[in-house]
Design an enzyme around this catalytic site. Structure first.
Site, mmCIF file in Angstrom:
data_model
loop_
_atom_site.group_PDB
_atom_site.id
_atom_site.type_symbol
_atom_site.label_atom_id
_atom_site.label_comp_id
_atom_site.label_asym_id
_atom_site.label_seq_id
_atom_site.Cartn_x
_atom_site.Cartn_y
_atom_site.Cartn_z
ATOM 1 N N CYS A 190 -26.847 11.135 19.240
ATOM 2 C CA CYS A 190 -25.746 10.494 18.172
ATOM 3 C C CYS A 190 -24.205 11.511 19.009
ATOM 4 O O CYS A 190 -23.850 12.220 19.646
ATOM 5 C CB CYS A 190 -25.700 11.982 17.595
ATOM 6 N N ASP A 197 -31.120 10.442 19.794
ATOM 7 C CA ASP A 197 -31.626 8.976 19.238
ATOM 8 C C ASP A 197 -33.221 7.934 19.826
ATOM 9 O O ASP A 197 -32.660 7.618 20.928
ATOM 10 C CB ASP A 197 -30.538 7.935 18.964
#
EC number: 1.7.1.13
Length: 282
Positions: A190, A197
């Site tokens: 992120c 992620d």
């Protein structure tokens, strides 16, 4: 760190900050992030983008009250057009959806129209929303990316910092091939919180053959890279187009869910039709 990580446009985001959870409808909770933040450094201009595409969202934690106060649940499918001024910031999307929890709506279509209107306003672009009852999706098989998986290579990797160097001279020969390559090793972080992620990526192209080892090294170099999902996909598309110069190119990533949402962006300069069935990690 991305060059725009400290941009003023990101300063007001609730992402990475302690927030209160509201359970009555509040459209102001939605926050957008200008797509220009990552497109400008890549030389991508809104009036001359080299791709088309959408950001596909799946909403797994969507609930509201009907007119009599009985809770309703649905799975939502949202498609946000690539030409929108903003992408939707995911934590704000989650907070916004939570605000439906104790709010009464007359019918399902009112919920759909509300979502469509608010998301379009925040993104400043075209958004479509579909809501599914749970029994419509029960028994739906787990999907998979068609293509050749490039992950099982006997190679040593010791660099996890993003670099395009691996794409230098990554094509060989003059023969034109058409193939689809898949990797499940995509991991980025992120932009704001640096939380991981996790995603799978499908790359479909027509052109000179791309070296699979170099491509895998390039994808693994995202492991310490901080950018939103949509920005990573556009960066990958732009880098492959620039260095490998395929005649046709499609890049599609499906990320694992967080906060009841998954984000699945695709970008293409050809007639690409994405599969919307969730993958095994979703």
């Amino acid at each position: 760190m991305s060059s725009y990580a400290n941009h003023q446009a990101l300063a007001g985001l609730t992402l990475g900050k302690s927030t209160d959870y509201r359970d009555t409808y509040d459209a102001s909770l939605l926050q957008g992030v200008p797509r220009s933040l990552n497109r400008d450094p890549l030389g991508l201009k809104a009036d001359n983008l080299p791709f088309q595409g959408t950001d596909i969202w799946t909403l797994y934690e969507l609930s509201w009250l009907n007119a009599k106060g009985l809770p309703q649940v649905a799975v939502g499918h949202v498609e946000l057009d690539y030409t929108s001024v903003n992408l939707i910031e995911s934590k704000s999307f989650k907070l916004y959806l939570n605000s439906f929890n104790q709010t009464r709506f007359n019918n399902w279509d009112e919920v759909r129209q509300t979502l469509e209107r608010d998301l379009s306003t925040c993104a400043q672009g075209e958004v479509s929303v579909a809501l599914y009852r749970l029994d419509e999706l029960e028994g739906q098989p787990i999907g998979h990316f068609n293509g050749t998986c490039i992950d099982d290579q006997d190679i040593t990797i010791d660099n996890y910092e993003f670099t395009t160097d691996y794409l230098e001279n990554a094509t060989s020969g003059e023969k034109v091939v058409e193939e689809t390559l898949v990797s499940h090793l995509l991991k980025s972080n992120c932009l704001i919180t640096h939380q991981p992620d996790w995603g799978s990526i499908q790359i479909q192209y027509r052109g000179r053959q791309i070296d699979r080892e170099k491509l895998l090294r390039y994808l693994v170099s995202f492991r310490h890279h901080n950018e939103f999902h949509e920005q990573c996909v556009e960066r990958i598309f732009n880098d492959l187009l620039r260095f490998c110069q395929p005649e046709k190119l499609s890049v599609y990533a499906r990320y694992t869910r967080r906060g009841g949402l998954d984000i699945n962006p695709w970008r293409s300069n050809s007639d690409f039709v994405p599969s919307t069935t969730r993958l095994v990690r979703q």
